[in-house]
Design an enzyme around this catalytic site. Structure first.
Site, mmCIF file in Angstrom:
data_model
loop_
_atom_site.group_PDB
_atom_site.id
_atom_site.type_symbol
_atom_site.label_atom_id
_atom_site.label_comp_id
_atom_site.label_asym_id
_atom_site.label_seq_id
_atom_site.Cartn_x
_atom_site.Cartn_y
_atom_site.Cartn_z
ATOM 1 N N GLY A 154 0.825 -1.214 0.000
ATOM 2 C CA GLY A 154 0.000 0.000 0.000
ATOM 3 C C GLY A 154 0.850 1.251 0.000
ATOM 4 N N TYR A 155 1.912 1.242 0.797
ATOM 5 C CA TYR A 155 2.817 2.395 0.864
ATOM 6 C C TYR A 155 3.498 2.619 -0.483
ATOM 7 C CZ TYR A 155 6.427 5.518 2.724
ATOM 8 O OH TYR A 155 7.249 6.582 2.968
#
Length: 250
Positions: A154-155
């Protein structure tokens, strides 16, 4: 004429309570800017960054905003009584879990804080900068704007998106007097990298690749931030300035 002088300017800095954001806000204040500080947990009075800014003779206004809450962002924007000259989108979060086990709530929160909130804030404030005919927007990107990372899908996706958003906004707004750029930190000694620094194997591997031979320090971001916020960067648009001790050059 001092091209780096920010006297008379107002800078809005998100995620300024500690770490890189603190250094960015303090550095902008040293260059002459008044600061609007925003963080999910920033004290409305008596914060360390507030005291640091006012000690420099600059004004500091504190706001709390949960960047994972879209309604809270709109509420915050509605409370602003000035359009900042400089917007530093530094607030962010990171949640670690292997991709095959990465839950929806991890993904959703990271994308909301790191990408969606950044766009909403930039769009709302950027529109006012366009109307005024001037402004500086600086995103905090990452090495994972360029690389995939491990256990942080996600990052990585959010920071890849920041790199493209920087270019997209610059393409539309450069001709309207608004500079949009980003700064990509390398491995910096902050809360986000505490787990890596405490892992002797990963820490040694990381340091072995950094030509500068050390973890970065938040103070390493003062110069790049002031530069991109100043008239010295007047012809710089859509760039991601990497501050990584040489990591990406390896």
């Amino acid at each position: 004429m001092n091209l780096f002088d920010l006297s008379g300017k107002t800078a809005l800095v998100t995620g300024c309570k500690r770490g890189i954001g603190f250094a960015m806000a303090e550095g902008l204040a040293k260059a002459g800017a008044d600061i609007i500080g925003v963080s999910a947990s920033l004290e409305t009075e008596g914060s360390a960054i507030g005291e640091a800014v006012t000690a420099l003779g600059r004004r500091f206004t504190a706001h709390q905003c949960d960047f994972s809450d879209r309604a809270a962002i709109y509420d915050f924007v509605g409370k602003l009584d000035v359009t900042p000259d400089i917007l530093v989108n530094n607030a962010g979060t990171i949640l670690r879990k292997p991709a095959a086990e990465h839950p929806d709530d991890y993904w959703d929160k990271v994308i909301e804080v790191n990408l969606n909130a950044q766009f909403v804030l930039s769009r709302e404030i950027g529109a006012k900068m366009i109307k005024r005919g001037s402004g500086k927007i600086i995103f905090t990107a990452s090495l994972l704007t360029f690389q995939g990372g491990i256990t942080v899908p996600g990052y990585a996706a959010s920071k890849g998106g920041i790199g493209q958003l920087t270019k997209a906004l610059a393409n539309e707004w450069a001709s309207k007097g608004v500079n949009v750029n980003a700064i990509a930190p390398g491995y910096i000694a902050t809360d986000n990298t505490e787990a890596l620094r405490n892992d002797p194997v990963r820490s040694e591997q990381i340091l072995a690749r950094i030509p500068a031979g050390r973890w970065g320090d938040p103070q390493d971001f003062v110069g790049p931030t002031v530069f991109l916020a100043s008239d010295a960067a007047g012809y710089v648009h859509g760039e991601t300035l990497v501050v990584d001790g040489g990591w990406m050059g390896r």
